[in-house]
Design a protein around this motif. Structure first.
Motif, short mmCIF file in Angstrom:
data_model
loop_
_atom_site.label_atom_id
_atom_site.label_comp_id
_atom_site.label_asym_id
_atom_site.label_seq_id
_atom_site.Cartn_x
_atom_site.Cartn_y
_atom_site.Cartn_z
N ALA A 1 -7.59 18.81 0.69
CA ALA A 1 -7.51 18.88 -0.77
C ALA A 1 -7.58 17.49 -1.42
O ALA A 1 -7.84 17.38 -2.61
CB ALA A 1 -6.23 19.58 -1.20
N ASP A 2 -7.32 16.44 -0.64
CA ASP A 2 -7.39 15.07 -1.16
C ASP A 2 -8.85 14.63 -1.20
O ASP A 2 -9.54 14.68 -0.19
CB ASP A 2 -6.58 14.12 -0.27
CG ASP A 2 -5.10 14.41 -0.32
OD1 ASP A 2 -4.56 14.53 -1.44
OD2 ASP A 2 -4.48 14.54 0.75
N ARG A 3 -9.32 14.22 -2.38
CA ARG A 3 -10.72 13.92 -2.58
C ARG A 3 -10.92 12.47 -2.98
O ARG A 3 -10.09 11.86 -3.64
CB ARG A 3 -11.32 14.82 -3.67
CG ARG A 3 -11.03 16.32 -3.52
CD ARG A 3 -11.29 16.87 -2.15
NE ARG A 3 -12.70 17.03 -1.86
CZ ARG A 3 -13.15 17.52 -0.70
NH1 ARG A 3 -12.33 17.90 0.23
NH2 ARG A 3 -14.45 17.62 -0.50
N CYS A 4 -12.07 11.92 -2.58
CA CYS A 4 -12.44 10.55 -2.90
C CYS A 4 -12.55 10.37 -4.41
O CYS A 4 -13.20 11.18 -5.09
CB CYS A 4 -13.77 10.22 -2.22
SG CYS A 4 -14.44 8.59 -2.60
N ASP A 5 -11.93 9.33 -4.93
CA ASP A 5 -11.99 9.06 -6.37
C ASP A 5 -13.38 8.60 -6.80
O ASP A 5 -13.70 8.64 -7.98
CB ASP A 5 -10.96 7.99 -6.75
CG ASP A 5 -9.54 8.52 -6.68
OD1 ASP A 5 -9.33 9.71 -6.95
OD2 ASP A 5 -8.64 7.73 -6.35
N ARG A 6 -14.19 8.19 -5.86
CA ARG A 6 -15.53 7.70 -6.19
C ARG A 6 -16.59 8.81 -6.17
O ARG A 6 -17.41 8.90 -7.06
CB ARG A 6 -15.91 6.59 -5.20
CG ARG A 6 -17.20 5.92 -5.48
CD ARG A 6 -17.06 4.98 -6.65
NE ARG A 6 -18.32 4.27 -6.77
CZ ARG A 6 -18.75 3.74 -7.88
NH1 ARG A 6 -18.00 3.78 -8.95
NH2 ARG A 6 -19.89 3.13 -7.92
N CYS A 7 -16.57 9.68 -5.13
CA CYS A 7 -17.65 10.66 -4.99
C CYS A 7 -17.19 12.10 -4.84
O CYS A 7 -18.01 13.01 -4.88
CB CYS A 7 -18.55 10.29 -3.81
SG CYS A 7 -17.75 10.50 -2.20
N GLY A 8 -15.91 12.34 -4.62
CA GLY A 8 -15.41 13.70 -4.48
C GLY A 8 -15.41 14.25 -3.06
O GLY A 8 -14.97 15.37 -2.84
N ALA A 9 -15.87 13.47 -2.08
CA ALA A 9 -15.82 13.90 -0.68
C ALA A 9 -14.37 13.89 -0.19
O ALA A 9 -13.48 13.35 -0.86
CB ALA A 9 -16.67 12.98 0.18
N GLN A 10 -14.13 14.46 0.98
CA GLN A 10 -12.77 14.46 1.52
C GLN A 10 -12.29 13.02 1.73
O GLN A 10 -13.02 12.19 2.24
CB GLN A 10 -12.70 15.21 2.85
CG GLN A 10 -11.28 15.29 3.38
CD GLN A 10 -11.15 16.18 4.60
OE1 GLN A 10 -12.05 16.94 4.92
NE2 GLN A 10 -10.03 16.09 5.26
#
Length: 77
Positions: free
Chosen positions: A14-23
């Motif tokens: 559920a934690d997503r990259c702040d830059r691209c939205g990937a895990q």
């Protein structure tokens, strides 16, 4: 000034990259407070700059190459 860091909880799907939205596989706790989450790609890309402003970097990228562990439910099948 004393900074107290609480133990980091493991990152989840559920934690997503702040830059691209990937895990996210990296959590960067900032010296100024707050945190940023990054996928492995963006964590590597921004690593030099992040080290300058980070109080702590939680790196879980080893999970990308390690073999998954079997849990009891799948062993019983």
């Amino acid at each position: 000034m004393t900074t107290v860091l609480t133990p980091a909880t493991p990152l989840t799907a559920a934690d997503r990259c702040d830059r691209c939205g990937a895990q996210a596989y990296l959590r960067v706790v900032l010296l100024s407070g707050g945190e940023l989450l990054f996928c492995a790609h963006h964590g590597r890309k921004f690593e030099p700059e992040l080290k300058k402003i980070a109080a702590d970097i939680q790196d879980e990228t080893e999970r990308l190459t390690s073999a998954p562990t079997a849990n009891a439910d799948t062993e019983d099948r």
